[in-house]
Design a protein around this motif. Structure first.
Motif, PDB file in Angstrom:
ATOM      1  N   LEU A  11      24.456  52.452 -14.176  1.00  0.00           N
ATOM      2  CA  LEU A  11      23.268  52.324 -13.344  1.00  0.00           C
ATOM      3  C   LEU A  11      22.424  51.168 -13.869  1.00  0.00           C
ATOM      4  CD1 LEU A  11      21.231  53.398 -11.216  1.00  0.00           C
ATOM      5  CD2 LEU A  11      20.368  54.929 -13.014  1.00  0.00           C
ATOM      6  N   PRO A  87      21.068  45.972  -4.614  1.00  0.00           N
ATOM      7  CA  PRO A  87      21.473  47.327  -4.187  1.00  0.00           C
ATOM      8  C   PRO A  87      22.772  47.326  -3.382  1.00  0.00           C
ATOM      9  CG  PRO A  87      19.113  47.066  -3.942  1.00  0.00           C
ATOM     10  CD  PRO A  87      19.648  45.714  -4.334  1.00  0.00           C
ATOM     11  N   THR A  90      26.207  48.053  -4.955  1.00  0.00           N
ATOM     12  CA  THR A  90      26.593  49.408  -5.330  1.00  0.00           C
ATOM     13  C   THR A  90      27.938  49.765  -4.721  1.00  0.00           C
ATOM     14  OG1 THR A  90      24.302  50.148  -5.572  1.00  0.00           O
ATOM     15  CG2 THR A  90      25.968  51.844  -5.119  1.00  0.00           C
ATOM     16  N   GLN A 106      32.172  53.115 -11.434  1.00  0.00           N
ATOM     17  CA  GLN A 106      31.032  53.153 -10.515  1.00  0.00           C
ATOM     18  C   GLN A 106      29.941  52.194 -10.986  1.00  0.00           C
ATOM     19  OE1 GLN A 106      30.420  55.116  -7.554  1.00  0.00           O
ATOM     20  NE2 GLN A 106      28.688  53.697  -7.422  1.00  0.00           N
ATOM     21  N   THR A 108      26.088  51.277  -9.814  1.00  0.00           N
ATOM     22  CA  THR A 108      24.965  51.666  -8.968  1.00  0.00           C
ATOM     23  C   THR A 108      23.779  50.777  -9.293  1.00  0.00           C
ATOM     24  OG1 THR A 108      25.741  53.959  -8.913  1.00  0.00           O
ATOM     25  CG2 THR A 108      23.458  53.545  -8.246  1.00  0.00           C
ATOM     26  N   SER A 110      19.981  50.320  -8.458  1.00  0.00           N
ATOM     27  CA  SER A 110      18.862  51.047  -7.866  1.00  0.00           C
ATOM     28  C   SER A 110      17.668  51.039  -8.804  1.00  0.00           C
ATOM     29  CB  SER A 110      19.276  52.499  -7.581  1.00  0.00           C
ATOM     30  OG  SER A 110      18.177  53.250  -7.110  1.00  0.00           O
TER      31      SER A 110
END
Length: 111
Positions: A11, A87, A90, A106, A108, A110
């Motif tokens: 993230l 964003p 993602t 993954q 992400t 944000s």
């Protein structure tokens, strides 16, 4: 057999950076193109970047100037340096060679 293992996802806030790594085994890595793909929720998998054995690179228009693909043939690794993340970046990112895919990592973006 061919094995591709990605790492480095996570993230990150918009504008941030991540570096993905793919460890390859089971084939003569230095002889082949390597690819990074991504798949966002509800969208088709798309090619992000690829790199030739001698280092020539190709990028999707959406990531040009922000992402850099590289390889270390001595370590059988391919990397994806991702800067100025948005964003819309993602997605699950996959390492790919011929018909082999990694498990994905993954990413992400944000706040």
């Amino acid at each position: 057999q061919v094995q591709l293992v990605e790492s480095g996802g996570g993230l990150v806030q918009p504008g941030g950076s991540l570096r993905l790594s793919c460890a390859a085994s089971g084939f003569t890595f230095s002889n082949y193109y390597m690819n990074w793909y991504r798949q966002a929720p509800g969208k088709e998998r798309e090619l992000v970047a690829n790199i030739a054995p001698i280092g020539i690179t190709n990028y999707a228009d959406s990531v040009k100037g922000r992402f850099t693909i590289s390889r270390d043939n001595a370590k059988n690794r391919v990397y994806l340096q991702m800067n100025s993340l948005k964003p819309e970046d993602t997605a699950v990112y996959y390492c790919h060679f011929r018909d082999a895919w990694g498990q994905g990592t993954q990413v992400t973006v944000s706040s």
